[in-house]
Scaffold this motif. Structure first.
Motif, PDB file in Angstrom:
ATOM      1  N   VAL A 133       8.570   2.645   4.380  1.00 54.66           N
ATOM      2  CA  VAL A 133       8.559   1.372   3.833  1.00 54.66           C
ATOM      3  C   VAL A 133       9.880   0.739   4.181  1.00 54.66           C
ATOM      4  CG1 VAL A 133       9.192   0.318   1.355  1.00 54.66           C
ATOM      5  CG2 VAL A 133       7.604   2.340   1.541  1.00 54.66           C
ATOM      6  N   PRO A 163       5.274   7.773  -2.095  1.00 54.89           N
ATOM      7  CA  PRO A 163       5.597   6.778  -1.107  1.00 54.89           C
ATOM      8  C   PRO A 163       6.652   7.514  -0.094  1.00 54.89           C
ATOM      9  CG  PRO A 163       6.483   5.935  -3.050  1.00 54.89           C
ATOM     10  CD  PRO A 163       5.717   7.163  -3.572  1.00 54.89           C
ATOM     11  N   ASP A 164       6.386   7.061   0.994  1.00 52.71           N
ATOM     12  CA  ASP A 164       7.313   7.306   2.335  1.00 52.71           C
ATOM     13  C   ASP A 164       8.546   6.575   2.552  1.00 52.71           C
ATOM     14  OD1 ASP A 164       8.594   8.101   4.747  1.00 52.71           O
ATOM     15  OD2 ASP A 164       6.807   8.666   5.785  1.00 52.71           O
ATOM     16  N   ASP A 165       9.703   6.861   1.897  1.00 50.22           N
ATOM     17  CA  ASP A 165      10.513   5.771   1.859  1.00 50.22           C
ATOM     18  C   ASP A 165      11.187   5.355   3.312  1.00 50.22           C
ATOM     19  OD1 ASP A 165      10.915   5.787  -0.841  1.00 50.22           O
ATOM     20  OD2 ASP A 165      12.284   7.395  -0.665  1.00 50.22           O
ATOM     21  N   ASP A 221       0.856  -1.354  -0.027  1.00 50.43           N
ATOM     22  CA  ASP A 221       0.040  -0.066   0.105  1.00 50.43           C
ATOM     23  C   ASP A 221       0.829   1.201  -0.030  1.00 50.43           C
ATOM     24  OD1 ASP A 221      -2.433  -1.518   0.058  1.00 50.43           O
ATOM     25  OD2 ASP A 221      -2.729  -1.079   2.157  1.00 50.43           O
ATOM     26  N   GLU A 222       1.929   1.266   0.724  1.00 51.57           N
ATOM     27  CA  GLU A 222       2.688   2.327   0.918  1.00 51.57           C
ATOM     28  C   GLU A 222       3.662   2.687  -0.440  1.00 51.57           C
ATOM     29  OE1 GLU A 222       4.168   5.917   2.221  1.00 51.57           O
ATOM     30  OE2 GLU A 222       2.802   4.742   3.309  1.00 51.57           O
ATOM     31  N   GLU A 223       4.015   1.633  -1.145  1.00 51.49           N
ATOM     32  CA  GLU A 223       4.855   1.649  -2.048  1.00 51.49           C
ATOM     33  C   GLU A 223       3.927   2.160  -3.430  1.00 51.49           C
ATOM     34  OE1 GLU A 223       8.427  -1.393  -1.387  1.00 51.49           O
ATOM     35  OE2 GLU A 223       6.627  -2.223  -2.266  1.00 51.49           O
ATOM     36  N   LYS A 224       2.679   1.836  -3.350  1.00 48.01           N
ATOM     37  CA  LYS A 224       1.774   2.145  -4.273  1.00 48.01           C
ATOM     38  C   LYS A 224       1.283   3.843  -4.459  1.00 48.01           C
ATOM     39  CE  LYS A 224      -1.544  -1.009  -4.554  1.00 48.01           C
ATOM     40  NZ  LYS A 224      -2.495  -2.025  -4.869  1.00 48.01           N
ATOM     41  N   ARG A 225       1.521   4.285  -3.405  1.00 49.52           N
ATOM     42  CA  ARG A 225       1.152   5.860  -3.141  1.00 49.52           C
ATOM     43  C   ARG A 225       1.866   6.329  -4.304  1.00 49.52           C
ATOM     44  NH1 ARG A 225       1.976   7.758   2.885  1.00 49.52           N
ATOM     45  NH2 ARG A 225       1.881   9.473   1.486  1.00 49.52           N
TER      46      ARG A 225
END
Length: 45
Positions: free
Chosen positions: A21, A16-18, A9-13
């Motif tokens: 992740v 994304p907030d590295d 979910d985070e990577e698909k934003r």
């Protein structure tokens, strides 16, 4: 696994907030290490 879903979910934003992740992946690694440790010690059947 919830961590896998959270990572995806985070990577698909779009932005994304590295750091999020990285934190989630480290948490996943710690869970895997704990499962491995418990399996080797015979705690999990």
């Amino acid at each position: 696994m919830r961590l896998d879903r959270a990572i995806l979910d985070e990577e698909k934003r779009s932005w994304p907030d590295d750091s999020a992740v990285k934190r989630l992946k480290l948490e996943k690694l710690h869970v895997k290490e704990e499962i491995d440790r418990l399996t080797r010690s015979g705690t999990i059947n």
